[in-house]
Design an enzyme around this catalytic site. Structure first.
Site, PDB file in Angstrom:
ATOM      1  N   ASP A  37     -50.906  -6.763  26.626  1.00  0.00           N
ATOM      2  CA  ASP A  37     -50.909  -8.058  27.305  1.00  0.00           C
ATOM      3  C   ASP A  37     -50.042  -9.049  26.538  1.00  0.00           C
ATOM      4  OD1 ASP A  37     -52.782  -6.745  28.828  1.00  0.00           O
ATOM      5  OD2 ASP A  37     -54.495  -7.833  28.010  1.00  0.00           O
TER       6      ASP A  37
ATOM      7  N   GLU B 156     -52.788  -8.980  23.201  1.00  0.00           N
ATOM      8  CA  GLU B 156     -53.629  -7.914  22.668  1.00  0.00           C
ATOM      9  C   GLU B 156     -53.186  -6.575  23.229  1.00  0.00           C
ATOM     10  OE1 GLU B 156     -57.638  -7.426  25.001  1.00  0.00           O
ATOM     11  OE2 GLU B 156     -57.409  -9.543  24.499  1.00  0.00           O
TER      12      GLU B 156
ATOM     13  N   TYR C 217     -63.184  -9.791  37.864  1.00  0.00           N
ATOM     14  CA  TYR C 217     -63.983  -8.758  38.509  1.00  0.00           C
ATOM     15  C   TYR C 217     -64.676  -9.159  39.803  1.00  0.00           C
ATOM     16  CZ  TYR C 217     -63.240  -6.538  34.044  1.00  0.00           C
ATOM     17  OH  TYR C 217     -62.654  -6.005  32.933  1.00  0.00           O
TER      18      TYR C 217
ATOM     19  N   ARG D  40     -52.863  -0.712  27.610  1.00  0.00           N
ATOM     20  CA  ARG D  40     -52.311  -1.849  28.334  1.00  0.00           C
ATOM     21  C   ARG D  40     -52.014  -2.922  27.304  1.00  0.00           C
ATOM     22  NH1 ARG D  40     -56.572  -4.364  30.815  1.00  0.00           N
ATOM     23  NH2 ARG D  40     -56.317  -6.058  29.320  1.00  0.00           N
TER      24      ARG D  40
ATOM     25  N   ASN E  83     -55.001  -3.029  24.637  1.00  0.00           N
ATOM     26  CA  ASN E  83     -56.272  -2.490  25.117  1.00  0.00           C
ATOM     27  C   ASN E  83     -56.136  -0.980  25.241  1.00  0.00           C
ATOM     28  OD1 ASN E  83     -58.500  -1.728  26.841  1.00  0.00           O
ATOM     29  ND2 ASN E  83     -58.693  -3.883  27.385  1.00  0.00           N
TER      30      ASN E  83
ATOM     31  N   GLY F 226     -59.301  -1.212  31.965  1.00  0.00           N
ATOM     32  CA  GLY F 226     -60.152  -0.968  33.115  1.00  0.00           C
ATOM     33  C   GLY F 226     -59.465  -0.175  34.210  1.00  0.00           C
TER      34      GLY F 226
ATOM     35  N   GLU G 160     -70.055  -5.124  27.945  1.00  0.00           N
ATOM     36  CA  GLU G 160     -69.192  -4.668  29.035  1.00  0.00           C
ATOM     37  C   GLU G 160     -69.760  -3.437  29.742  1.00  0.00           C
ATOM     38  OE1 GLU G 160     -64.769  -5.194  28.326  1.00  0.00           O
ATOM     39  OE2 GLU G 160     -65.507  -5.075  26.276  1.00  0.00           O
TER      40      GLU G 160
ATOM     41  N   SER H 108     -63.281  -8.066  28.452  1.00  0.00           N
ATOM     42  CA  SER H 108     -63.599  -8.547  29.806  1.00  0.00           C
ATOM     43  C   SER H 108     -63.809 -10.056  29.843  1.00  0.00           C
ATOM     44  CB  SER H 108     -64.836  -7.833  30.364  1.00  0.00           C
ATOM     45  OG  SER H 108     -64.572  -6.461  30.536  1.00  0.00           O
TER      46      SER H 108
END
Length: 377
Positions: free
Chosen positions: A321, A334, A279, A319, A336, A340, A24, A205
């Site tokens: 999810d 998950e 992305y 974050r 994080n 990002g 990443e 990612s």
């Protein structure tokens, strides 16, 4: 107000660290470009520090334009040929020191806080956090344990399930197990049912992730995941579920608060939220910020997000999810610990929709780090 720095009136010095050795690397660079552009230079003295793909630490330019994705084959990277830089501990302070060939070392000054914008192993997984703890340097985000647990999807599931949080069924397969007993591993995967997902256990990612529709696709999916991690998570697919995320951010008093949730909807030929959908140009995805869900579902997701944050002992930000099924029930996909901050990233979008814009969000994270000591907390 900024926290006083060793009794001085100077601006706090923030080292923004990015790049790294993981797959990443490019996404970390993109994240750093956005953050460097957002930090208020009137409040902070900012030093961009890049970690090259081979692990070398260098003094980077900090030019946000150089850190943008120019296309699928033009990803940004740290320039390993730039001047080497290191953290140097002496007399109770930690300085950034630049060492160049045929030149005496020069000190950039004491580091007050590190903003580690590293994604994946060798950065987001507790490694740099441990180094900074040893050096006595404050830093943004989760500590060693929370970073390590959250990076490893297999252990993250164990911790979340132990805390009573709902997660999808999964099995973990290592490279050694796959080599020694492929039939047994295939049987374990089959017991989950198809479709399923094969994921590098400590990746991010969506790199190396494959959707496995039936047993005939398992071997190729395992090969793709094993290219990035010798530990693979095989996880039951959440068929028919919506992908909804929620941000968590601590206040200066330590209490966590949550953003509005947001939904990601995949369009075109993408079956799931893969790297290109995340992305590359935004026509791959549709984003609803906030998510169009009943108030009761929003409240449930926000409560689950805080429980997940606390279950892993997270700090600063995260974050979380979710997969949300048609009946409104949710499972945690998950957590994080360093989401990002790219222009397309959901974490800053969710907070902007919650009343905290991008510069204010970055400032809050730096202030949280400045007000938190290293060591046991």
């Amino acid at each position: 107000m900024n926290r006083p720095v060793d009794g001085e009136s100077r601006k706090p010095r923030v080292a923004v660290v990015f790049g790294g050795r993981s797959s990443e690397h490019a996404i970390s660079c993109v994240t750093a470009g956005s953050v460097l552009q957002a930090i208020d230079p009137d409040r902070y003295d900012v030093v961009p520090v890049g970690i090259a793909a081979d692990g070398r630490w260098v003094l980077e330019s900090g030019d946000p334009d150089r850190l943008r994705i120019q296309g699928p084959d033009a990803l940004p990277h740290v320039d390993a040929e730039r001047a080497p830089v290191a953290l140097f501990r002496e007399s109770g302070s930690t300085d950034l020191v630049v060492t160049e060939p045929a030149q005496p070392p020069r000190t950039l000054g004491e580091v007050d806080v590190v903003f580690p914008l590293l994604h994946g192993p060798w950065g987001e997984d507790g490694t740099i956090q441990g180094m900074l703890e040893m050096a006595g340097v404050r830093y943004v985000g989760a500590g060693v344990l929370a970073s390590a647990v959250s990076m490893d999807k297999a252990y993250m599931k164990v911790v979340l399930a132990a805390a009573g949080l709902p997660v999808l069924p999964s099995v973990t397969v290592t490279a050694a197990q796959w080599s020694a007993d492929p039939i047994g591993c295939r049987d374990r995967a089959g017991a989950l049912g198809y479709p399923l997902f094969a994921k590098p256990a400590r990746g991010g990612s969506s790199i190396g992730i494959s959707k496995v529709h039936d047993a005939s696709e398992l071997d190729s999916a395992m090969a793709a995941a094993l290219e990035h991690d010798p530990k693979v998570l095989l996880e039951q697919a959440a068929v028919g579920a919506r992908e909804i995320e929620c941000g968590v951010l601590q206040r200066l008093d330590g209490a966590p608060e949550t953003s509005v949730p947001a939904e990601i909807r995949i369009t075109g030929d993408h079956e799931f939220y893969d790297f290109a959908a995340k992305y590359l140009p935004e026509e791959h995805t549709e984003l609803d910020v906030p998510a169009e869900v009943p108030a009761a579902v929003t409240a449930d997701l926000q409560a689950l997000a805080v429980r997940a944050f606390e279950a892993v002992g997270c700090e600063g930000l995260a974050r979380v999810d979710f997969f949300v099924f048609p009946d409104g029930t949710a499972v945690v996909n998950e957590i994080n610990t360093m989401p990002g901050f790219t222009p397309l990233s959901m974490f800053p979008r969710m907070w902007a929709a919650s009343g905290l814009d991008y510069p204010a969000l970055v400032d809050r994270l730096i202030q949280l780090a400045l007000h938190r000591d290293t060591g046991l907390r």
